[in-house]
Scaffold this motif. Sequence first.
Motif, PDB file in Angstrom:
ATOM      1  N   ARG A 100       0.833  -1.219   0.000  1.00 53.21           N
ATOM      2  CA  ARG A 100       0.000   0.000   0.000  1.00 53.21           C
ATOM      3  C   ARG A 100       0.855   1.252   0.000  1.00 53.21           C
ATOM      4  NH1 ARG A 100      -3.520  -2.553   4.743  1.00 53.21           N
ATOM      5  NH2 ARG A 100      -1.372  -3.036   5.229  1.00 53.21           N
ATOM      6  N   LYS A 104       3.030   3.633  -4.193  1.00 51.98           N
ATOM      7  CA  LYS A 104       3.022   5.087  -4.444  1.00 51.98           C
ATOM      8  C   LYS A 104       4.327   5.551  -5.094  1.00 51.98           C
ATOM      9  CE  LYS A 104      -0.021   5.793  -0.521  1.00 51.98           C
ATOM     10  NZ  LYS A 104      -0.095   6.239   0.877  1.00 51.98           N
ATOM     11  N   GLU A 107       4.439   6.003  -9.013  1.00 52.75           N
ATOM     12  CA  GLU A 107       3.664   7.037  -9.711  1.00 52.75           C
ATOM     13  C   GLU A 107       4.470   7.590 -10.878  1.00 52.75           C
ATOM     14  OE1 GLU A 107       0.850  10.874  -8.796  1.00 52.75           O
ATOM     15  OE2 GLU A 107       2.259  10.244  -7.268  1.00 52.75           O
ATOM     16  N   SER A 131      -5.389   2.132  -5.837  1.00 47.77           N
ATOM     17  CA  SER A 131      -4.124   2.837  -6.093  1.00 47.77           C
ATOM     18  C   SER A 131      -3.656   2.632  -7.529  1.00 47.77           C
ATOM     19  CB  SER A 131      -3.029   2.362  -5.133  1.00 47.77           C
ATOM     20  OG  SER A 131      -3.274   2.826  -3.840  1.00 47.77           O
ATOM     21  N   HIS A 134      -5.879   4.970  -9.470  1.00 48.79           N
ATOM     22  CA  HIS A 134      -5.608   6.378  -9.164  1.00 48.79           C
ATOM     23  C   HIS A 134      -4.255   6.833  -9.703  1.00 48.79           C
ATOM     24  CE1 HIS A 134      -5.530  10.162  -6.994  1.00 48.79           C
ATOM     25  NE2 HIS A 134      -4.349   9.817  -6.517  1.00 48.79           N
ATOM     26  N   LEU A 135      -3.230   5.978  -9.556  1.00 50.83           N
ATOM     27  CA  LEU A 135      -1.881   6.330 -10.013  1.00 50.83           C
ATOM     28  C   LEU A 135      -1.688   6.086 -11.509  1.00 50.83           C
ATOM     29  CD1 LEU A 135       0.092   4.774  -7.015  1.00 50.83           C
ATOM     30  CD2 LEU A 135      -0.342   7.214  -7.422  1.00 50.83           C
TER      31      LEU A 135
END
Length: 181
Positions: A100, A104, A107, A131, A134-135
């Motif tokens: 999680r 990130k 990205e 994620s 979203h990314l």
Amino acid sequence: MSLRIYGNRQLKTLAGQETRPTLAMVRSALFNIWQGTIADCRWLDLCAGSGAIGAEALCRGAAVVVGIEQSTRAGAIIRQNWQQVANDTQTFQVLRGDVRQRIKSLEGQQFDRIYFDPPYHSDLYEPVIESIAHLQLLAPNGELAVEHSPYRFSVLTPSTLEICRQKVYGNTALTFYQTIS
């Protein structure tokens, strides 16, 4: 425990129950479904475990393989396995930590094939799939395959992803997503 992949190559695995390698039947089915799309692709292996899926992608010609694995011990084995099968034109990277959080750091990158295989009873499915969406980690013509129990999985469909197929292999299921055009 030993594990064999494409080309009858043997991989190392951790002893005990710390990782659960994807069954050979499921690995074979996955690579048959994605046949013809692996060469030169960018591959992301989430909750990489033994690294067998990423190793198989390397054996089949993936240009780049990135894996995320929480276990330090498993991460070391993944590196060894991938180093054993990668050729000079391929690159790979193993990121250690909670998927999680580590996801990130990806990205701005996109992957043609993403394989996500968390512990079946974990709470990782929803936040990680969200994620990925979203990314925008999934390339426009890419696919995400999520391994899960066929008995305990709520179908998640973020607004930018859609389910394109689902397959069940005994006690294992794969749900495939693609980006919405």
